[in-house]
Write a protein that holds these residues in place. Sequence first.
Motif, mmCIF file in Angstrom:
data_model
loop_
_atom_site.group_PDB
_atom_site.id
_atom_site.type_symbol
_atom_site.label_atom_id
_atom_site.label_comp_id
_atom_site.label_asym_id
_atom_site.label_seq_id
_atom_site.Cartn_x
_atom_site.Cartn_y
_atom_site.Cartn_z
ATOM 1 N N GLU A 30 -46.190 20.909 -57.721
ATOM 2 C CA GLU A 30 -46.503 22.290 -57.721
ATOM 3 C C GLU A 30 -47.106 22.785 -58.974
ATOM 4 O OE1 GLU A 30 -42.829 24.496 -57.297
ATOM 5 O OE2 GLU A 30 -42.648 23.852 -55.063
ATOM 6 N N ASP A 33 -50.538 20.830 -58.890
ATOM 7 C CA ASP A 33 -51.246 20.813 -57.313
ATOM 8 C C ASP A 33 -51.835 19.686 -56.956
ATOM 9 O OD1 ASP A 33 -51.942 22.349 -55.347
ATOM 10 O OD2 ASP A 33 -53.958 23.333 -56.227
ATOM 11 N N ARG A 36 -53.025 19.248 -52.994
ATOM 12 C CA ARG A 36 -53.930 20.231 -52.623
ATOM 13 C C ARG A 36 -54.814 19.908 -51.433
ATOM 14 N NH1 ARG A 36 -58.315 21.739 -56.780
ATOM 15 N NH2 ARG A 36 -56.576 21.688 -57.961
#
Length: 47
Positions: A30, A33, A36
């Motif tokens: 998180e 990322d 993604r």
Amino acid sequence: MGKNKYFSTKSVFGQLISLIDDSMVQKAVEKYDSDRYVKSFKSQDHL
């Protein structure tokens, strides 16, 4: 010949990786990322 109680079917590297908590990996994913654009082979699967 008896089985050695210290023998494991996992490699040493596999045993070390299994000590990493899933929540730690999720936090890093998180934060950076890293998943993604990933559709199927996510960071946790890679470990």
